[in-house]
Design a protein around this motif. Structure first.
Motif, PDB file in Angstrom:
ATOM      1  N   PHE A  88       0.567  -0.694  -0.124  1.00 62.19           N
ATOM      2  CA  PHE A  88       0.134   0.051  -0.293  1.00 62.19           C
ATOM      3  C   PHE A  88       0.841   1.274   0.034  1.00 62.19           C
ATOM      4  O   PHE A  88       1.577   1.354   0.490  1.00 62.19           O
ATOM      5  CB  PHE A  88      -0.939   0.100   1.358  1.00 62.19           C
ATOM      6  CG  PHE A  88      -1.942  -1.288   1.394  1.00 62.19           C
ATOM      7  CD1 PHE A  88      -2.979  -1.380   0.454  1.00 62.19           C
ATOM      8  CD2 PHE A  88      -1.520  -2.559   2.055  1.00 62.19           C
ATOM      9  CE1 PHE A  88      -4.236  -2.268   0.469  1.00 62.19           C
ATOM     10  CE2 PHE A  88      -2.392  -3.471   2.363  1.00 62.19           C
ATOM     11  CZ  PHE A  88      -3.579  -2.862   1.480  1.00 62.19           C
ATOM     12  N   PHE A  89       1.045   2.065  -0.502  1.00 60.18           N
ATOM     13  CA  PHE A  89       1.279   3.022  -0.891  1.00 60.18           C
ATOM     14  C   PHE A  89       0.016   4.570  -0.549  1.00 60.18           C
ATOM     15  O   PHE A  89      -0.948   4.429  -1.013  1.00 60.18           O
ATOM     16  CB  PHE A  89       1.706   3.640  -2.242  1.00 60.18           C
ATOM     17  CG  PHE A  89       2.682   2.280  -1.980  1.00 60.18           C
ATOM     18  CD1 PHE A  89       4.171   2.302  -2.596  1.00 60.18           C
ATOM     19  CD2 PHE A  89       2.265   1.788  -3.675  1.00 60.18           C
ATOM     20  CE1 PHE A  89       4.413   1.898  -2.923  1.00 60.18           C
ATOM     21  CE2 PHE A  89       2.930   0.704  -4.423  1.00 60.18           C
ATOM     22  CZ  PHE A  89       4.287   0.439  -3.838  1.00 60.18           C
ATOM     23  N   GLY A  90       0.361   5.353  -0.309  1.00 58.59           N
ATOM     24  CA  GLY A  90       0.108   6.815   0.625  1.00 58.59           C
ATOM     25  C   GLY A  90       0.427   7.948   1.435  1.00 58.59           C
ATOM     26  O   GLY A  90       2.091   7.894   1.347  1.00 58.59           O
ATOM     27  N   LYS A  91      -0.237   8.678   2.294  1.00 55.85           N
ATOM     28  CA  LYS A  91      -0.111   9.609   2.512  1.00 55.85           C
ATOM     29  C   LYS A  91      -0.037   9.753   4.466  1.00 55.85           C
ATOM     30  O   LYS A  91      -1.761   9.032   4.403  1.00 55.85           O
ATOM     31  CB  LYS A  91      -0.214  10.794   2.052  1.00 55.85           C
ATOM     32  CG  LYS A  91       0.287  12.333   2.721  1.00 55.85           C
ATOM     33  CD  LYS A  91      -0.364  13.243   2.019  1.00 55.85           C
ATOM     34  CE  LYS A  91      -0.483  13.677   1.164  1.00 55.85           C
ATOM     35  NZ  LYS A  91      -0.548  15.290   0.466  1.00 55.85           N
ATOM     36  N   ALA A  96       3.941  13.132   5.991  1.00 52.38           N
ATOM     37  CA  ALA A  96       4.820  11.730   5.130  1.00 52.38           C
ATOM     38  C   ALA A  96       4.027  10.863   4.560  1.00 52.38           C
ATOM     39  O   ALA A  96       2.957  10.091   4.588  1.00 52.38           O
ATOM     40  CB  ALA A  96       5.688  11.507   6.240  1.00 52.38           C
ATOM     41  N   LEU A  97       5.061  10.465   3.239  1.00 53.49           N
ATOM     42  CA  LEU A  97       4.504   9.213   2.153  1.00 53.49           C
ATOM     43  C   LEU A  97       5.132   8.103   2.921  1.00 53.49           C
ATOM     44  O   LEU A  97       6.520   7.910   3.844  1.00 53.49           O
ATOM     45  CB  LEU A  97       5.011   9.189   0.635  1.00 53.49           C
ATOM     46  CG  LEU A  97       4.761  10.481   0.180  1.00 53.49           C
ATOM     47  CD1 LEU A  97       6.122  10.880  -0.876  1.00 53.49           C
ATOM     48  CD2 LEU A  97       3.736  10.930   0.245  1.00 53.49           C
ATOM     49  N   PHE A  98       4.700   7.081   2.666  1.00 53.31           N
ATOM     50  CA  PHE A  98       4.152   5.958   2.678  1.00 53.31           C
ATOM     51  C   PHE A  98       4.201   4.785   2.432  1.00 53.31           C
ATOM     52  O   PHE A  98       2.912   4.537   0.870  1.00 53.31           O
ATOM     53  CB  PHE A  98       3.756   5.117   4.710  1.00 53.31           C
ATOM     54  CG  PHE A  98       2.141   4.894   4.231  1.00 53.31           C
ATOM     55  CD1 PHE A  98       1.863   3.954   3.664  1.00 53.31           C
ATOM     56  CD2 PHE A  98       1.270   5.927   4.542  1.00 53.31           C
ATOM     57  CE1 PHE A  98       0.320   3.941   3.593  1.00 53.31           C
ATOM     58  CE2 PHE A  98       0.310   6.008   3.833  1.00 53.31           C
ATOM     59  CZ  PHE A  98      -0.647   4.638   3.022  1.00 53.31           C
ATOM     60  N   LYS A  99       5.017   3.486   2.584  1.00 51.90           N
ATOM     61  CA  LYS A  99       4.811   1.998   1.935  1.00 51.90           C
ATOM     62  C   LYS A  99       4.759   1.573   2.964  1.00 51.90           C
ATOM     63  O   LYS A  99       5.618   1.156   3.605  1.00 51.90           O
ATOM     64  CB  LYS A  99       6.265   2.162   0.603  1.00 51.90           C
ATOM     65  CG  LYS A  99       5.669   0.191   0.216  1.00 51.90           C
ATOM     66  CD  LYS A  99       7.489   0.014  -0.420  1.00 51.90           C
ATOM     67  CE  LYS A  99       6.956  -1.551  -0.936  1.00 51.90           C
ATOM     68  NZ  LYS A  99       8.340  -1.298  -1.762  1.00 51.90           N
ATOM     69  N   LYS A 100       3.076   0.381   2.838  1.00 51.58           N
ATOM     70  CA  LYS A 100       3.507  -1.190   4.024  1.00 51.58           C
ATOM     71  C   LYS A 100       3.284  -2.134   3.133  1.00 51.58           C
ATOM     72  O   LYS A 100       2.670  -1.758   2.248  1.00 51.58           O
ATOM     73  CB  LYS A 100       2.233  -0.100   4.008  1.00 51.58           C
ATOM     74  CG  LYS A 100       2.008   1.029   5.449  1.00 51.58           C
ATOM     75  CD  LYS A 100       1.352   1.911   6.549  1.00 51.58           C
ATOM     76  CE  LYS A 100       1.507   2.564   7.080  1.00 51.58           C
ATOM     77  NZ  LYS A 100       0.635   3.106   8.057  1.00 51.58           N
TER      78      LYS A 100
END
Length: 113
Positions: A88-91, A96-100
């Motif tokens: 999952f990609f998002g904010k 802050a941007l994230f990659k989970k």
């Protein structure tokens, strides 16, 4: 991440917080036909994918992702057993941007010996 299993969304015993390992992956095991909800803790515009080899594919059949609330839901149907790598990609809420990375292991509902 916050995880809820089953349909009783008010039961706090069915909810848990999980944290990533050293490689940033979260592991969760569910049973075939068991509903899972993953709250990604984001603020809008979340995208999610199924990782197949080195490619990003659409999320599993029957799953849903609310991109605004950052909530992924899935109830694997019969035969959907095995390992599923999701990303999952998002904010984050703080911007802050994230990659989970989430590894879902779906085990058979009934185990035959």
């Amino acid at each position: 991440l916050r995880i809820k299993k089953g349909f009783d969304q008010e039961n706090a015993a069915l909810q848990s917080e999980i944290y990533p390992d050293e490689q940033g992956r979260v592991f969760q095991e569910i049973s075939e036909l068991q509903r899972v909800e993953i709250q990604l803790g984001s603020e809008g515009a979340v995208k999610g994918y199924l990782v197949v080899g080195d490619k990003l594919e659409p999320l599993p059949i029957g799953s849903s992702l609310d991109p605004v609330k950052g909530v992924f839901c899935w109830q694997p149907g019969p035969g959907f057993v095995g390992d599923y790598e999701l990303v999952f990609f998002g904010k984050e809420i703080n911007g802050a941007l994230f990659k989970k990375n989430v590894h879902l292991k779906v085990v058979p509902l009934f185990h035959r010996e």
